[in-house]
Enzyme design. Structure first.
Site, PDB file in Angstrom:
ATOM      1  N   GLU A  61       0.810  -1.217   0.000  1.00  0.00           N
ATOM      2  CA  GLU A  61       0.000   0.000   0.000  1.00  0.00           C
ATOM      3  C   GLU A  61       0.847   1.272   0.000  1.00  0.00           C
ATOM      4  O   GLU A  61       0.327   2.358  -0.283  1.00  0.00           O
ATOM      5  CB  GLU A  61      -0.972  -0.003   1.173  1.00  0.00           C
ATOM      6  N   TYR A  83      -2.879   5.035   7.181  1.00  0.00           N
ATOM      7  CA  TYR A  83      -2.172   3.770   7.419  1.00  0.00           C
ATOM      8  C   TYR A  83      -0.974   3.641   6.489  1.00  0.00           C
ATOM      9  O   TYR A  83       0.168   3.449   6.937  1.00  0.00           O
ATOM     10  CB  TYR A  83      -3.108   2.572   7.218  1.00  0.00           C
ATOM     11  N   LYS A  87       3.214   3.698   7.170  1.00  0.00           N
ATOM     12  CA  LYS A  87       4.093   2.591   6.784  1.00  0.00           C
ATOM     13  C   LYS A  87       5.190   3.086   5.837  1.00  0.00           C
ATOM     14  O   LYS A  87       6.344   2.655   5.929  1.00  0.00           O
ATOM     15  CB  LYS A  87       3.293   1.463   6.137  1.00  0.00           C
ATOM     16  N   ARG A 206     -15.027   3.420   0.696  1.00  0.00           N
ATOM     17  CA  ARG A 206     -14.068   3.991   1.646  1.00  0.00           C
ATOM     18  C   ARG A 206     -13.435   5.246   1.034  1.00  0.00           C
ATOM     19  O   ARG A 206     -13.104   5.261  -0.159  1.00  0.00           O
ATOM     20  CB  ARG A 206     -12.987   2.943   1.931  1.00  0.00           C
TER      21      ARG A 206
END
Length: 255
Positions: A61, A83, A87, A206
């Site tokens: 991602e 998120y 990362k 989303r």
């Protein structure tokens, strides 16, 4: 201090620890910054001070979405959610410790994992457990978002390969061979469960939902790794495990 004590006497540090659920990162990004970025920095300090090999468990991602083709380890980082941004930030911290402090650090970026013991907030276990209880099976948007599915044991083998054979400072993609749209994935789980497809419900998408992920894994394959478990076999194993282990998932309070 706790991390330094725990790392003393070890050969390596592997950072599996993270806040990982994209939806929760959107509604509450603060703990994702704390765990995924600051937590990584704490581990890096310990590994650097003790002269240990450090492996960062990362994610596809960090690259963002790709319409066609696959991301390589040289692709730009374009994270879309809090998120994935945290990362990506952690990956950059690892690289900085390699270049600035001489850390023996490596990064392994995995595609979507699934298998036994996965938290029920994730798509596959959520679908299994909702189907078991006859609840609706939510799928975001039009259900056409594509993911590269990797059975958890195959990812662990990839991580082990990187730990033992990876070049210092290198990044390795670790992706599954099975690409699947989310709606089709849910339908496959429903079929394995013997449930009714009428339970599937398309829901509001989303925010910032990446359309497609895909990884090229040539450097890791050159080290001798390849995925062993197909999506068809992995889904069978996973459905069977959740059916037989209600003692585990009932403790999460999700069902």
């Amino acid at each position: 201090a706790a991390v330094a004590d725990a790392a003393d006497g070890c050969d390596a540090v592997i950072n599996f620890a993270a806040e990982t659920h994209v939806d929760r990162s959107i509604s509450g990004p603060e703990e994702f910054v704390t765990t995924n970025v600051q937590g990584t920095q704490v581990l890096l300090e310990a590994a650097s001070a003790l002269g240990l090999r450090y492996l960062q468990v990362s994610t596809d991602e960090v690259y963002g979405s790709i319409e066609s083709g696959s991301f390589s380890e040289e692709s730009a980082l374009r994270p879309s959610s809090p998120y994935s941004a945290t990362k990506a930030g952690a990956d950059l911290l690892v690289s900085s410790y390699v270049h600035t402090y001489g850390l023996d650090g490596v990064i392994c970026r995995g595609s979507n994992n699934y298998g036994p013991y996965q938290h029920p907030e994730k798509l596959i276990p959520l679908t299994i457990l909702n189907a078991l209880s006859g609840d609706r099976l939510p799928v975001y948007g039009d259900g056409r978002n594509v993911r590269n599915w990797l059975y958890a044991e195959d990812f662990c083998e990839g991580i082990g390969t990187v730990l033992l054979r990876g070049s210092p400072g290198a990044i390795y993609n670790c992706g599954g061979e099975d690409e699947c749209e989310n709606l089709e994935l849910v339908r496959r789980v429903v079929a394995l469960m013997g449930a009714d497809e009428s339970l599937i419900e398309l829901v509001s998408d989303r925010p910032g939902h990446d359309r497609r992920y895909s990884l090229s894994c040539d450097p890791l394959r050159a080290l001798g790794w390849k995925p062993r478990v197909t999506l068809a076999e992995g889904l069978k194993r996973t459905v069977r495990w959740y059916r037989e282990n209600s003692w585990w998932w009932e403790r999460t309070g999700s069902h």
